[in-house]
Motif scaffolding. Structure first.
Motif, mmCIF file in Angstrom:
data_model
loop_
_atom_site.group_PDB
_atom_site.id
_atom_site.type_symbol
_atom_site.label_atom_id
_atom_site.label_comp_id
_atom_site.label_asym_id
_atom_site.label_seq_id
_atom_site.Cartn_x
_atom_site.Cartn_y
_atom_site.Cartn_z
ATOM 1 N N LEU A 1 -5.114 -3.622 -4.742
ATOM 2 C CA LEU A 1 -4.578 -4.245 -3.531
ATOM 3 C C LEU A 1 -5.269 -5.570 -3.237
ATOM 4 O O LEU A 1 -4.624 -6.543 -2.845
ATOM 5 N N SER A 2 -6.574 -5.599 -3.413
ATOM 6 C CA SER A 2 -7.335 -6.823 -3.120
ATOM 7 C C SER A 2 -6.855 -7.993 -3.952
ATOM 8 O O SER A 2 -6.832 -9.143 -3.489
ATOM 9 N N ALA B 1 0.802 -1.215 0.000
ATOM 10 C CA ALA B 1 0.000 0.000 0.000
ATOM 11 C C ALA B 1 0.840 1.273 0.000
ATOM 12 O O ALA B 1 0.413 2.299 -0.543
ATOM 13 N N GLN B 2 2.031 1.222 0.610
ATOM 14 C CA GLN B 2 2.798 2.461 0.798
ATOM 15 C C GLN B 2 3.053 3.234 -0.493
ATOM 16 O O GLN B 2 2.778 4.433 -0.556
ATOM 17 N N PRO B 3 3.586 2.613 -1.551
ATOM 18 C CA PRO B 3 3.815 3.398 -2.778
ATOM 19 C C PRO B 3 2.520 3.923 -3.396
ATOM 20 O O PRO B 3 2.509 4.999 -4.003
ATOM 21 N N VAL C 1 -10.893 -2.202 1.575
ATOM 22 C CA VAL C 1 -10.114 -3.215 0.860
ATOM 23 C C VAL C 1 -10.740 -4.547 1.261
ATOM 24 O O VAL C 1 -10.726 -4.910 2.445
ATOM 25 N N LEU C 2 -11.294 -5.258 0.286
ATOM 26 C CA LEU C 2 -12.068 -6.465 0.560
ATOM 27 C C LEU C 2 -11.282 -7.715 0.219
ATOM 28 O O LEU C 2 -10.504 -7.738 -0.744
ATOM 29 N N ASP C 3 -11.496 -8.768 1.023
ATOM 30 C CA ASP C 3 -10.832 -10.035 0.736
ATOM 31 C C ASP C 3 -11.671 -10.837 -0.249
ATOM 32 O O ASP C 3 -12.690 -10.363 -0.770
ATOM 33 N N GLU C 4 -11.249 -12.055 -0.508
ATOM 34 C CA GLU C 4 -11.928 -12.864 -1.522
ATOM 35 C C GLU C 4 -13.363 -13.216 -1.132
ATOM 36 O O GLU C 4 -14.174 -13.559 -1.993
ATOM 37 N N GLY C 5 -13.670 -13.113 0.153
ATOM 38 C CA GLY C 5 -15.039 -13.344 0.598
ATOM 39 C C GLY C 5 -15.840 -12.068 0.728
ATOM 40 O O GLY C 5 -16.907 -12.064 1.334
ATOM 41 N N ARG D 1 -15.127 -9.509 2.477
ATOM 42 C CA ARG D 1 -15.075 -8.996 3.845
ATOM 43 C C ARG D 1 -13.984 -7.942 3.929
ATOM 44 O O ARG D 1 -12.941 -8.067 3.297
ATOM 45 N N MET D 2 -14.228 -6.931 4.714
ATOM 46 C CA MET D 2 -13.294 -5.811 4.808
ATOM 47 C C MET D 2 -12.160 -6.148 5.771
ATOM 48 O O MET D 2 -12.378 -6.471 6.926
ATOM 49 N N SER D 3 -10.939 -6.050 5.273
ATOM 50 C CA SER D 3 -9.766 -6.307 6.110
ATOM 51 C C SER D 3 -8.999 -5.024 6.409
ATOM 52 O O SER D 3 -8.386 -4.893 7.461
ATOM 53 N N HIS D 4 -9.015 -4.085 5.464
ATOM 54 C CA HIS D 4 -8.308 -2.825 5.603
ATOM 55 C C HIS D 4 -9.139 -1.706 4.973
ATOM 56 O O HIS D 4 -10.130 -1.961 4.288
ATOM 57 N N SER D 5 -8.679 -0.500 5.196
ATOM 58 C CA SER D 5 -9.305 0.665 4.572
ATOM 59 C C SER D 5 -8.215 1.606 4.090
ATOM 60 O O SER D 5 -7.164 1.735 4.721
#
Length: 270
Positions: free
Chosen positions: A262-263, A105-107, A223-227, A229-233
């Motif tokens: 990202l996902s 995510a940083q760059p 930021v959603l995973d394969e299901g 579901r939210m893991s990050h923002s």
């Protein structure tokens, strides 16, 4: 009402998994409580720590001595007051270094900050109580946010909090109970907040226009995973005059593209 963006990002949330029972370990729980307290307070003596956390002073003393020995705490020998030690910094650096999300995510955050002139953050939202900043890019802006990598906030606060509610598993009564503890510069009624949560679920992004910090607009996308579901923002913050209606929506759209990228790159194993 802002235009809809990426409606396909918000399917009906899956059924909540059955909670796993965790057997409490008092010494570990007390140690964590002490570390968290000293992370949010000036240096404190054993008596003050014990009183704040409801611990027996002798028990508290034994724990802080072990934490000092492990360099997670340090003690001022003159005042006998304790504060976080350099061992905490080492642990924090290890978390960030080994975080795939942070490195990826940083760059992207740097590019967003440079293009839009806003401060951007990557926030880990796993957990129902708090969120934590795990990546940060500061822009040359006429204001400063008191936030650093490692900063923790209540899970329902600001724009990301609306996303936590929108993409999470908690019921409205559960959310309302926790919502009452959230502090805002410009308080918002729960009914109005609920409508914004539903709009965030529909549009796939959320915008806080000065409620959390007066005069500052905060944009967040999940930021959603394969299901799904939210893991990050991903979060962007700027002056409200800078991120007015059309601009706020435009940066949300740009952030959604980054979040989608990202996902696809994150090695989710849920």
């Amino acid at each position: 009402m802002p235009p809809e963006i990426s409606k396909s990002r918000s399917p009906a949330p899956p059924a909540a998994p059955k909670a796993r029972r965790v057997r409490p370990v008092p010494a570990v729980t007390r140690s964590i409580a002490i570390l968290r307290l000293l992370g949010e307070s000036p240096p404190m003596g054993v008596k003050a720590i014990a009183e704040q956390l409801g611990l027996v002073p002798s028990t508290c003393l034994h724990i802080v001595r072990v934490l000092v020995d492990e360099q997670l705490l340090k003690v001022d020998e003159a005042s006998k007051r304790y504060s976080l030690g350099i061992g905490m910094l080492s642990l924090a650096r290890s978390v960030v270094k080994n975080s795939t999300f942070s490195s990826l995510a940083q760059p992207m955050l740097d590019d967003l900050s440079n293009e839009w002139g806003v401060t951007t953050m990557g926030v880990e939202t796993a957990g129902a109580e708090h969120m934590a900043v795990v990546a940060l890019s500061r822009a040359q802006a006429p204001f400063g946010l008191h936030v650093d990598v490692g900063s923790r906030f209540p899970a329902l606060v600001s724009a990301t909090g609306r996303l936590v509610a929108a993409f999470g598993q908690e019921s409205w009564p559960q959310l309302q109970k926790r919502f009452k503890a959230v502090r805002w510069d410009k308080p918002i009624e729960f009914a109005a907040w609920k409508k914004e949560v539903e709009l965030a679920r529909k549009n796939g992004y959320s915008i806080d226009r000065g409620n959390y910090i007066n005069g500052v607009t905060i944009v967040a996308v999940p930021v959603l995973d394969e299901g799904q579901r939210m893991s990050h923002s991903l979060v962007a913050a700027g002056l409200s005059d800078q991120l007015n209606g059309p601009t706020g929506t435009a940066i949300a759209k740009a952030m959604l593209e980054v979040a989608d990228s990202l996902s696809t790159m994150l090695p989710y194993k849920r």
